[in-house]
Design an enzyme around this catalytic site. Structure first.
Site, PDB file in Angstrom:
ATOM      1  CB  CYS A  10      80.462  27.252 -71.578  1.00  0.00           C
ATOM      2  SG  CYS A  10      78.867  27.623 -70.813  1.00  0.00           S
ATOM      3  CG  ASN A  13      74.148  25.238 -69.896  1.00  0.00           C
ATOM      4  OD1 ASN A  13      73.154  24.557 -69.651  1.00  0.00           O
ATOM      5  ND2 ASN A  13      74.324  25.795 -71.072  1.00  0.00           N
ATOM      6  CB  CYS A  15      78.082  33.218 -69.720  1.00  0.00           C
ATOM      7  SG  CYS A  15      77.835  33.918 -68.077  1.00  0.00           S
ATOM      8  NE  ARG A  16      82.457  30.615 -71.446  1.00  0.00           N
ATOM      9  CZ  ARG A  16      83.484  29.922 -70.987  1.00  0.00           C
ATOM     10  NH1 ARG A  16      84.633  29.973 -71.641  1.00  0.00           N
ATOM     11  NH2 ARG A  16      83.384  29.201 -69.892  1.00  0.00           N
ATOM     12  CB  SER A  17      77.223  26.606 -73.798  1.00  0.00           C
ATOM     13  OG  SER A  17      76.722  26.453 -72.509  1.00  0.00           O
ATOM     14  CG  ASP A 129      84.143  32.455 -67.803  1.00  0.00           C
ATOM     15  OD1 ASP A 129      83.097  33.121 -67.850  1.00  0.00           O
ATOM     16  OD2 ASP A 129      84.387  31.605 -66.939  1.00  0.00           O
TER      17      ASP A 129
HETATM   18  P1  4NP Z   1      79.953  30.125 -68.643  1.00  0.00           P
HETATM   19  O1  4NP Z   1      80.423  31.216 -67.562  1.00  0.00           O
HETATM   20  O2  4NP Z   1      80.869  28.932 -68.471  1.00  0.00           O
HETATM   21  O3  4NP Z   1      80.142  30.814 -69.936  1.00  0.00           O
HETATM   22  O4  4NP Z   1      78.503  29.802 -68.311  1.00  0.00           O
HETATM   23  C1  4NP Z   1      80.565  30.949 -66.198  1.00  0.00           C
HETATM   24  C2  4NP Z   1      79.471  30.957 -65.380  1.00  0.00           C
HETATM   25  C3  4NP Z   1      79.631  30.730 -64.026  1.00  0.00           C
HETATM   26  C4  4NP Z   1      80.882  30.491 -63.503  1.00  0.00           C
HETATM   27  C5  4NP Z   1      81.992  30.465 -64.329  1.00  0.00           C
HETATM   28  C6  4NP Z   1      81.818  30.691 -65.688  1.00  0.00           C
HETATM   29  N1  4NP Z   1      81.051  30.292 -62.102  1.00  0.00           N
HETATM   30  O5  4NP Z   1      82.195  30.198 -61.664  1.00  0.00           O
HETATM   31  O6  4NP Z   1      80.044  30.225 -61.378  1.00  0.00           O
END
Ligand code: 4NP
Length: 157
Positions: A10, A13, A15-17, A129
């Site tokens: 994702c 790294n 939340c989703r992945s 997201d």
């Molecule tokens: P992820 O979510 O891609 O599912 O881990 C996010 C985590 C952090 C951010 C964006 C998406 N950020 O902008 O810091």
């Protein structure tokens, strides 16, 4: 027998992945398939390297008896040699992974796909997201991933 290696990717790294990785590990355990696989996750971005997954996601997963234990890392060109499957959470991740793959020395080992290709219940083209949203977004991501990760496992047997 050679292990099948899978990398979930994702943006951050956190939340989703990591959730997809933990759900897949849990599924493999339940099916007695753990020894046949190498499972990991990574982000296309570098902001959260070394951090645990977002506590909101860890708590939501724990309610389903899924433990998210990973630490964030960034995807690298070496991952294209190491993994059979690289599974992106959304279109933007997918494009960024393809760009990295096109610039990598070895280009044809990992098969890069979007995890939602394997959905059957939830009609979402991307895993949304949840980072900037409310708690319910984390549960929804877990619901979507349980569906598509299951579909992915079925697709390789
Ligand atoms: P992820 O979510 O891609 O599912 O881990 C996010 C985590 C952090 C951010 C964006 C998406 N950020 O902008 O810091």
């Amino acid at each position: 027998m050679k292990k099948i290696s899978v990398l979930f990717v994702c943006l951050g790294n956190i939340c989703r992945s990591p959730a997809a990785e933990a759900i897949f590990i849990n599924l493999l355990e339940r099916k007695g398939l753990t020894d046949g696989f190498i499972v990991d996750s990574a982000g296309t971005g570098s902001w959260h390297i070394g951090k645990k997954a977002d506590s909101r996601m860890r708590i939501a997963a724990k309610r389903r008896d899924i433990n998210i234990l990973s630490r964030a890392r960034q995807i690298s060109s070496k991952d294209f040699d190491k993994f059979n499957y690289i599974l992106a959470m959304d279109d933007s991740n997918f494009r960024n992974i393809q760009d990295l793959k096109n610039r990598a020395v070895s280009k044809d080992f990992a098969s890069v796909k979007k995890i939602q290709e394997f959905r059957s219940v939830f009609n979402e083209q991307e895993v949304p997201d949840p980072y900037f949203g409310g708690d319910e977004g984390f549960d929804y991501v877990l619901d979507i991933l349980e569906d598509s990760v299951n579909g992915f496992l079925e697709s390789i047997f």
